[in-house]
Scaffold this active site. Structure first.
Site, PDB file in Angstrom:
ATOM      1  CE  LYS A  81       6.081   8.349   2.942  1.00  0.00           C
ATOM      2  NZ  LYS A  81       6.817   7.999   1.764  1.00  0.00           N
ATOM      3  CG  ASP A  98       5.646  -2.064   4.730  1.00  0.00           C
ATOM      4  OD1 ASP A  98       6.101  -3.121   4.236  1.00  0.00           O
ATOM      5  OD2 ASP A  98       5.016  -1.221   4.070  1.00  0.00           O
TER       6      ASP A  98
END
Length: 536
Positions: A298, A389
């Site tokens: 990422k 999340d």
């Protein structure tokens, strides 16, 4: 059976029959979404299979976010902590060295441990090659121990054993031995079976222990060791649904970290190869570390979060280890921040549901995926951590519908104004509990709310929640008591579970432990009469 055998690594590996019985005693006869990935070879480590033994590296005790980083944090293990000064181990899997300081070895190789058996990487000397280097501690087991048997899967759950055994490629009699979940010190033999009424199913037999140290399933047939018991039932069904034919195949586990002391790594050690997806705050790539190891990377846009805060949180995140959490391997801590994790071959759950495969998924597969996610979140719950999340875009899918929770804890660190306002364009309002969206009260109970929304994503194959409603409208309506109706073809019992997750008072919502148990037993306890429909 020889005690140096270990589990096969890959489903494609040639399966071996068991050796003849020996010395049998007793009578008896019978944030950052990842898109669907391109077709690329899987990593050398595989992506699936029960976690194996490891001892977390020593760390400075530090309380952070309610999580004590000095705690020993483990997921279900194949082998437990070692005692008695055992120093000779046998390799359970092949391992290809990734750095100049670690040691390649082959499955079955005997290894002498040079230093003490602590931490995730041990210094070892190969008795076959004469070479010395670091080895991943979860790739070996003490020689001549039960952990070294290929059929011994250790501390995996009944449900996880069924996931592994209910593979259509497994013949009748495929089996494994695991620890009993209900009786301390006992074991369970799990065997795949087939009949016209039930189709492919799994039978579980408790292996009881004699005071004298022996073992039995039925008291008339007793054995000195588990090895003898397995060897006997490989020749005689003797009351079992089928004789034992083949050890259950599984893939290599992930190593705990990329290598010894490979945590903060240089950017140059990573090669970004295939872009998998892009989100508001960065990109996701498939890549290679050190020219040897397949990883997911990422990359965060500069300014997304403070490098100092990220590094502090990452120290906690790397200690969260469970087979249903995507493992954090390493970080590049200077901007642009890189987060290096295990690679999951099928990409995000959201893209998977909306893709070609999603059309063919029915309720049993979808509920099982939900149970896996609940299992990972139950571990997060036990660790007093909060995801913040949780949604289908942040769940990753591997081979054989394995699901793992990703991106836990990152949302708290984001510094973007359109996100921190909690009602900005980048904030996932439709997944967020009202007390978190309105007042910033993020807890494990707000994660439970998000899990209820995720259940709607599963049962609608990736539809956006609250269709036709904008974010502001969703917040207003939910505050007034509106809850999404039951999705088409979804059983009312599953919608009722969603509504429990969406109770106004956080403390009245179920625990993830409850959600996991409910979903794992769903088709036996709640919907035993389920029949497949057009979509579910």
């Amino acid at each position: 059976m020889g005690s140096n055998k270990s589990k096969p690594k890959d489903a494609s590996q040639r399966r071996r029959s068991l050796e003849p019985a020996e010395n049998v005693h007793g009578a008896g006869g019978g944030a950052f979404p990842a898109s669907q990935t391109p077709s690329k070879p899987a990593s050398a480590d595989g992506h699936r299979g029960p976690s194996a033994a490891f001892a977390p590296a020593a760390a400075e005790p530090k309380l952070f976010g309610g999580f004590n980083s000095s705690d020993t944090v483990t997921s279900p293990q194949r082998a437990g902590p070692l005692a008695g000064g055992v120093t000779t181990f046998v390799a359970l899997y092949d391992y290809e060295s990734r750095t100049e300081t670690d040691l390649s070895f082959k499955k079955g190789e005997r290894l002498q441990i040079v230093n003490n058996t602590e931490g995730d990487w041990w210094l070892a000397h190969s008795l076959s090659t004469g070479q010395t280097g670091y080895i991943p501690s979860n790739y070996v087991a003490p020689s001549d121990s039960i952990q070294a048997e290929e059929w011994y899967f250790g501390k995996i759950t009944r449900r996880e054993s069924e996931r592994l055994l209910l593979n259509a490629e497994n013949p009748r009699g495929t089996f494994l031995v695991r620890e009993s979940e209900t009786t301390k010190g006992a074991y369970c033999l799990s065997v795949s079976d087939f009949d016209n009424a039930k189709g492919l199913n799994v039978k579980h037999y408790k292996i009881r222990k004699l005071d004298s140290g022996g073992f039995y399933i039925t008291s008339r047939t007793q054995f000195n060791s588990l090895q003898q018991l397995v060897a006997y039932y490989s020749k005689h069904a003797d009351g079992l649904c089928h004789r034992l034919t083949t050890v259950c195949p599984t893939s290599k586990p992930q190593t705990q970290g990329l290598a010894k002391d490979a945590w903060e790594i240089p950017r140059e050690s990573l090669r970004l190869e295939v872009k998998l997806g892009q989100g508001c705050f960065g990109e996701v790539w498939m890549g290679t570390w050190n020219g040897t190891t397949r990883v997911a990377i990422k990359t965060l846009k500069p300014g997304t979060m403070s490098p100092e805060a990220f590094l502090q949180e990452a120290q906690v995140m790397k200690k969260l280890r469970h087979e249903k959490l995507v493992q954090l391997y390493a970080v590049v801590s200077e901007e642009p921040i890189y987060i290096v994790t295990e690679y999951m071959s099928k990409g995000s759950l959201l893209d998977f549901l909306k893709g070609e495969t999603g059309k063919y998924l029915r309720l049993p597969q979808l509920v099982d995926m939900a149970a896996q996610i609940a299992s990972g979140m139950a571990y997060v719950e036990r660790m007093n951590y909060v995801h913040r999340d949780l949604r289908a875009a942040n769940i990753l899918v591997g081979e054989n519908l394995v699901c793992k929770v990703a991106d836990f804890g990152l949302a708290r660190l984001i510094e973007d104004n359109e996100y921190t306002a909690r009602q900005g364009a980048k904030f996932p309002i439709k997944w967020t509990a009202p007390e978190a969206a309105l007042y910033g009260r993020f807890t494990i109970k707000s994660d439970v709310w998000s899990f209820g929304i995720l259940l709607t994503e599963l049962t609608t194959k990736g539809r956006v929640p609250y269709p036709g409603m904008v974010n502001r409208e969703v917040l207003d309506q939910v505050e007034r008591g509106y809850r999404m109706p039951c999705p088409p073809e979804c059983p009312e019992s599953l919608h009722d579970l969603m509504c429990q997750c969406w109770r106004k008072e956080p403390e009245e919502r179920p625990t993830f432990e409850y959600l996991q148990a409910f979903l794992e037993d769903y088709f036996t306890s709640t919907e035993p009469q389920y029949q497949p429909g057009e979509n579910l």
